[in-house]
Design a protein around this motif. Structure first.
Motif, PDB file in Angstrom:
ATOM      1  N   GLU A   1       0.798  -1.351   0.034  1.00  0.00           N
ATOM      2  CA  GLU A   1      -0.170   0.228  -0.083  1.00  0.00           C
ATOM      3  C   GLU A   1       1.069   0.572   0.786  1.00  0.00           C
ATOM      4  OE1 GLU A   1      -3.320   2.061   0.798  1.00  0.00           O
ATOM      5  OE2 GLU A   1      -3.468   0.639  -0.258  1.00  0.00           O
ATOM      6  N   THR A   2       1.021   2.424  -1.073  1.00  0.00           N
ATOM      7  CA  THR A   2       1.419   3.909  -1.022  1.00  0.00           C
ATOM      8  C   THR A   2       0.797   3.928  -0.222  1.00  0.00           C
ATOM      9  OG1 THR A   2       0.684   4.099  -2.918  1.00  0.00           O
ATOM     10  CG2 THR A   2       2.551   2.662  -3.347  1.00  0.00           C
ATOM     11  N   LEU A   3       1.692   5.124   0.310  1.00  0.00           N
ATOM     12  CA  LEU A   3       0.990   6.117   0.912  1.00  0.00           C
ATOM     13  C   LEU A   3       1.913   7.530   1.067  1.00  0.00           C
ATOM     14  CD1 LEU A   3       1.388   5.557   4.976  1.00  0.00           C
ATOM     15  CD2 LEU A   3       1.634   3.976   2.865  1.00  0.00           C
ATOM     16  N   SER A   4       2.424   8.557   1.928  1.00  0.00           N
ATOM     17  CA  SER A   4       2.764  10.035   2.309  1.00  0.00           C
ATOM     18  C   SER A   4       2.890   9.792   3.193  1.00  0.00           C
ATOM     19  CB  SER A   4       1.518  11.083   1.106  1.00  0.00           C
ATOM     20  OG  SER A   4       1.759  10.830  -0.095  1.00  0.00           O
ATOM     21  N   LEU A   5       3.860  10.271   3.838  1.00  0.00           N
ATOM     22  CA  LEU A   5       4.272   9.969   5.221  1.00  0.00           C
ATOM     23  C   LEU A   5       4.895  11.534   5.556  1.00  0.00           C
ATOM     24  CD1 LEU A   5       3.529   7.704   7.263  1.00  0.00           C
ATOM     25  CD2 LEU A   5       6.105   7.472   6.936  1.00  0.00           C
ATOM     26  N   ALA A   6       4.802  11.892   6.603  1.00  0.00           N
ATOM     27  CA  ALA A   6       5.011  13.298   6.866  1.00  0.00           C
ATOM     28  C   ALA A   6       5.654  13.027   8.550  1.00  0.00           C
ATOM     29  CB  ALA A   6       4.870  14.662   6.176  1.00  0.00           C
ATOM     30  N   GLN A   7       7.222  14.275   9.192  1.00  0.00           N
ATOM     31  CA  GLN A   7       6.792  14.151  10.403  1.00  0.00           C
ATOM     32  C   GLN A   7       6.357  15.409  10.492  1.00  0.00           C
ATOM     33  OE1 GLN A   7       9.260  11.489   9.108  1.00  0.00           O
ATOM     34  NE2 GLN A   7       7.937  10.367   9.768  1.00  0.00           N
TER      35      GLN A   7
ATOM     36  N   VAL B   1       7.883  15.571  18.153  1.00  0.00           N
ATOM     37  CA  VAL B   1       7.128  14.482  16.488  1.00  0.00           C
ATOM     38  C   VAL B   1       6.276  13.679  16.265  1.00  0.00           C
ATOM     39  CG1 VAL B   1       8.709  14.004  14.540  1.00  0.00           C
ATOM     40  CG2 VAL B   1       9.715  15.438  16.109  1.00  0.00           C
ATOM     41  N   ILE B   2       4.845  13.471  15.568  1.00  0.00           N
ATOM     42  CA  ILE B   2       3.765  12.693  15.357  1.00  0.00           C
ATOM     43  C   ILE B   2       4.040  12.045  13.799  1.00  0.00           C
ATOM     44  CG2 ILE B   2       3.197  13.151  17.478  1.00  0.00           C
ATOM     45  CD1 ILE B   2       0.443  14.361  15.482  1.00  0.00           C
ATOM     46  N   THR B   3       4.178  10.939  13.316  1.00  0.00           N
ATOM     47  CA  THR B   3       4.284  10.341  12.041  1.00  0.00           C
ATOM     48  C   THR B   3       2.708  10.711  11.933  1.00  0.00           C
ATOM     49  OG1 THR B   3       5.978   9.130  12.320  1.00  0.00           O
ATOM     50  CG2 THR B   3       4.734   8.917  10.397  1.00  0.00           C
ATOM     51  N   VAL B   4       2.401  11.483  10.623  1.00  0.00           N
ATOM     52  CA  VAL B   4       1.377  11.641  10.125  1.00  0.00           C
ATOM     53  C   VAL B   4       1.478  11.154   8.723  1.00  0.00           C
ATOM     54  CG1 VAL B   4      -0.482  12.839   9.418  1.00  0.00           C
ATOM     55  CG2 VAL B   4       0.341  14.010  11.100  1.00  0.00           C
ATOM     56  N   ALA B   5       0.286  10.611   8.243  1.00  0.00           N
ATOM     57  CA  ALA B   5       0.726   9.887   7.007  1.00  0.00           C
ATOM     58  C   ALA B   5      -1.052  10.311   6.685  1.00  0.00           C
ATOM     59  CB  ALA B   5      -0.385   8.265   6.593  1.00  0.00           C
ATOM     60  N   ALA B   6      -1.137  10.517   4.826  1.00  0.00           N
ATOM     61  CA  ALA B   6      -1.765  10.868   3.969  1.00  0.00           C
ATOM     62  C   ALA B   6      -2.445   9.168   3.023  1.00  0.00           C
ATOM     63  CB  ALA B   6      -1.711  11.842   3.119  1.00  0.00           C
ATOM     64  N   VAL B   7      -3.648   8.977   3.424  1.00  0.00           N
ATOM     65  CA  VAL B   7      -3.723   7.705   3.062  1.00  0.00           C
ATOM     66  C   VAL B   7      -5.408   7.739   1.776  1.00  0.00           C
ATOM     67  CG1 VAL B   7      -3.241   6.624   5.003  1.00  0.00           C
ATOM     68  CG2 VAL B   7      -4.920   7.007   4.759  1.00  0.00           C
ATOM     69  N   ASP B   8      -5.423   6.727   1.093  1.00  0.00           N
ATOM     70  CA  ASP B   8      -6.790   6.402   0.755  1.00  0.00           C
ATOM     71  C   ASP B   8      -7.724   5.353   1.755  1.00  0.00           C
ATOM     72  OD1 ASP B   8      -8.703   4.687  -0.872  1.00  0.00           O
ATOM     73  OD2 ASP B   8      -7.347   4.316  -2.556  1.00  0.00           O
ATOM     74  N   PRO B   9      -8.319   5.919   1.977  1.00  0.00           N
ATOM     75  CA  PRO B   9      -9.078   5.253   3.388  1.00  0.00           C
ATOM     76  C   PRO B   9     -10.152   4.093   3.055  1.00  0.00           C
ATOM     77  CG  PRO B   9     -10.285   7.071   2.382  1.00  0.00           C
ATOM     78  CD  PRO B   9      -8.932   7.245   1.362  1.00  0.00           C
ATOM     79  N   SER B  10      -9.943   3.539   1.622  1.00  0.00           N
ATOM     80  CA  SER B  10     -10.700   2.701   0.881  1.00  0.00           C
ATOM     81  C   SER B  10      -9.412   1.558   1.441  1.00  0.00           C
ATOM     82  CB  SER B  10     -11.539   2.613   0.345  1.00  0.00           C
ATOM     83  OG  SER B  10     -10.177   2.872  -1.008  1.00  0.00           O
ATOM     84  N   THR B  11      -8.293   1.567   1.041  1.00  0.00           N
ATOM     85  CA  THR B  11      -7.472   0.910   1.157  1.00  0.00           C
ATOM     86  C   THR B  11      -6.316   0.541   2.187  1.00  0.00           C
ATOM     87  OG1 THR B  11      -5.669   1.888  -0.399  1.00  0.00           O
ATOM     88  CG2 THR B  11      -7.252   0.254  -1.277  1.00  0.00           C
ATOM     89  N   TYR B  12      -6.076   1.859   2.412  1.00  0.00           N
ATOM     90  CA  TYR B  12      -4.924   1.693   4.109  1.00  0.00           C
ATOM     91  C   TYR B  12      -5.668   0.787   5.183  1.00  0.00           C
ATOM     92  CZ  TYR B  12      -2.997   3.353   8.275  1.00  0.00           C
ATOM     93  OH  TYR B  12      -2.705   3.756   9.463  1.00  0.00           O
ATOM     94  N   ARG B  13      -7.106   0.944   4.913  1.00  0.00           N
ATOM     95  CA  ARG B  13      -7.786   0.354   6.549  1.00  0.00           C
ATOM     96  C   ARG B  13      -6.796  -1.175   6.759  1.00  0.00           C
ATOM     97  NH1 ARG B  13     -14.429   0.955   4.947  1.00  0.00           N
ATOM     98  NH2 ARG B  13     -14.252  -0.480   7.024  1.00  0.00           N
TER      99      ARG B  13
ATOM    100  N   MET C   1       3.107  17.442   1.803  1.00  0.00           N
ATOM    101  CA  MET C   1       3.767  16.086   2.018  1.00  0.00           C
ATOM    102  C   MET C   1       4.414  15.691   0.939  1.00  0.00           C
ATOM    103  SD  MET C   1       0.655  14.623   4.705  1.00  0.00           S
ATOM    104  CE  MET C   1       1.611  13.393   5.104  1.00  0.00           C
ATOM    105  N   GLN C   2       5.383  15.148   1.024  1.00  0.00           N
ATOM    106  CA  GLN C   2       5.941  14.127  -0.446  1.00  0.00           C
ATOM    107  C   GLN C   2       5.258  13.224  -0.973  1.00  0.00           C
ATOM    108  OE1 GLN C   2       8.628  15.408  -1.832  1.00  0.00           O
ATOM    109  NE2 GLN C   2       8.167  14.122  -3.631  1.00  0.00           N
ATOM    110  N   ARG C   3       4.254  13.273  -2.323  1.00  0.00           N
ATOM    111  CA  ARG C   3       3.216  12.483  -2.435  1.00  0.00           C
ATOM    112  C   ARG C   3       3.993  10.942  -2.477  1.00  0.00           C
ATOM    113  NH1 ARG C   3      -1.681  11.743  -4.558  1.00  0.00           N
ATOM    114  NH2 ARG C   3      -2.026  14.783  -4.108  1.00  0.00           N
ATOM    115  N   ASP C   4       3.797   9.447  -2.379  1.00  0.00           N
ATOM    116  CA  ASP C   4       3.458   8.248  -2.452  1.00  0.00           C
ATOM    117  C   ASP C   4       5.216   8.117  -1.992  1.00  0.00           C
ATOM    118  OD1 ASP C   4       1.435   8.386  -3.547  1.00  0.00           O
ATOM    119  OD2 ASP C   4       1.839   8.105  -5.103  1.00  0.00           O
ATOM    120  N   ASN C   5       5.736   8.933  -1.101  1.00  0.00           N
ATOM    121  CA  ASN C   5       7.106   8.361  -0.641  1.00  0.00           C
ATOM    122  C   ASN C   5       7.240   7.473   0.129  1.00  0.00           C
ATOM    123  OD1 ASN C   5       6.114   9.491   1.355  1.00  0.00           O
ATOM    124  ND2 ASN C   5       7.674  11.268   2.480  1.00  0.00           N
ATOM    125  N   ALA C   6       6.160   6.932   1.136  1.00  0.00           N
ATOM    126  CA  ALA C   6       6.477   5.600   1.765  1.00  0.00           C
ATOM    127  C   ALA C   6       5.615   4.203   0.918  1.00  0.00           C
ATOM    128  CB  ALA C   6       6.108   5.737   3.059  1.00  0.00           C
TER     129      ALA C   6
END
Length: 416
Positions: free
Chosen positions: A111-117, A124-136, A214-219
């Motif tokens: 699963e690709t996602l975008s990750l940043a601190q 420092v917390i880690t936040v991900a931008a995700v597709d909620p239908s697949t990341y779950r 955020m940097q797209r699809d960096n994780a």
């Protein structure tokens, strides 16, 4: 069955879905996906409410932020499988790299996602931008099966780990500022729900990527099924490239991080230029060793008024010098005690955690330490505090768990 899977099979974490910022439905709580109605919960800024069991098949999305809403995820589809490996890079992972990792023997799903601190009150917390239908499908079952969590994320809200509920500075309406900067974006918390253990603290949907810079699809999350994740470390590292961090999440669950890999933090926000991509190795005693190239590019020692020589991030010096000059010119130099200064650049984790401190980036300093301990009002002169705030510093004495010795850069100010 490996340890992480065995643990999840016997313990279902709490999921708390809060009232939407736009005044939507009642708060909904599930100790597991089948919690019966009638329990109560309290959302930030609200009174206690009767909860209702989320409908696993519901497609109604509470839209808290129309500008950041995406299509409703609908009922969950596909197989559940906890993530075993996290691949993380400062730059986007190419589709060909993702396809090559997906094609490795032993890889069950990716699963690709975008990750940043994001720094918040020196955590420092880690936040991900995700597709909620697949990341779950990569989260613990209690989260994955609670439809309302992913409806909230699709509607523009934030889902965050329950353990952080009392540790973060929510406002009275349930909003959290993602960053320590004065202009940090505020996002409404829609749910407290377990995320990918050891890798992700909070998630938003992908429409937030440009807003949060955020940097797209960096994780990439990787599930290996019955294959031992460690056996795939070297093949994944070869495909991902030497700049990527490839972490075994079973080690993260045990130790708070994977001690065998170089760690990476990609800090976003107004002060991102002062940090960039931060790579480091873990030492004993809560200390870390930043990449020497990063240190050479970002850290220096200069003389400043009152304190003398200090070692900090290069970008902090113009406004730190301006603040101390003003303190001095207003006859307040005796309110800062150089002998009680405890440093600026100090590469370490926050005590007792594996979370980075802003001291690791050289963007914070501790003054008058003995009389300004954590959890106290402190003795810091309030005019000195106001001067530092004027010059782009946040003060720890304003935090929900106070740290009055602590000042950190929260805006880039160019003295004229």
């Amino acid at each position: 069955m490996r340890g992480r899977r065995a643990l999840v099979a016997f313990t279902l974490p709490t999921v708390l879905v809060l009232t939407a910022a736009c005044g939507g439905s009642n708060a909904q709580q599930a100790n597991d996906p089948t919690t019966s109605p009638g329990s109560t919960s309290t959302s930030p800024g609200s009174t206690s409410r009767t909860s209702a069991t989320p409908d696993p098949g519901s497609s109604a999305t509470p839209v808290a932020d129309p500008q950041h809403a995406v299509d409703p995820p609908g009922p969950r589809k596909g197989a559940l499988g906890l993530a075993d490996v996290l691949v993380y890079n400062g730059d986007s992972l190419s589709p060909s790299t993702v396809a090559a990792i997906r094609g490795l023997k032993g890889v069950q799903s990716v699963e690709t996602l975008s990750l940043a601190q994001v720094p918040i009150e020196n955590k420092v917390i880690t936040v991900a931008a995700v597709d909620p239908s697949t990341y779950r499908n990569f989260t613990p079952a209690a989260s994955a099966e609670t439809q309302a969590v992913w409806d909230r994320v699709a509607g523009g809200e934030l889902a965050i780990r329950p353990e952080l509920k009392k540790k973060l500075p929510l406002d009275s309406h349930g909003y959290l500022r993602l960053g320590s900067e004065k202009d940090a974006t505020a996002v409404h918390i829609g749910a407290f729900a377990p995320q990918v253990e050891g890798a992700i603290d909070a998630v938003v949907n992908e429409s937030w990527i440009p807003t949060l810079h955020m940097q797209r699809d960096n994780a990439l999350l990787v599930t290996t099924g019955q294959t031992a994740p460690e056996s795939l470390r070297k093949p994944i590292e070869k495909l991902a490239g030497h700049d990527a961090s490839v972490q075994m999440l079973d080690a993260v669950a045990r130790y708070g991080l994977d001690p065998d890999v170089q760690q990476t933090a990609f800090v976003v926000g107004t002060i991102a230029d002062a940090v960039g991509t931060f790579r480091y190795s873990v030492l004993g005693g809560g200390r870390i060793a930043p990449d020497p190239a990063w240190v050479a590019a970002h850290i220096t020692t200069q003389s400043v008024p009152i304190l003398g020589n200090v070692t900090c991030n290069k970008l902090i010096f113009p406004q730190l010098t301006a603040a101390l000059n003003e303190v001095q010119s207003r006859g307040l130099a005796d309110k800062i005690h150089p002998s009680e200064y405890a440093g600026c650049y100090y590469p370490r984790f926050i005590a007792g955690t594996t979370s980075l401190s802003n001291h690791s980036f050289g963007l914070a300093l501790d003054l008058n330490v003995p009389g300004n301990q954590r959890g106290t009002v402190g003795e810091m002169d309030r005019t000195v505090v106001s001067i530092f705030k004027k010059w782009g510093f946040a003060w720890g004495g304003d935090w929900h768990y106070t740290d009055p010795m602590h000042f950190e850069m929260n805006a880039l100010v160019n003295p004229r």
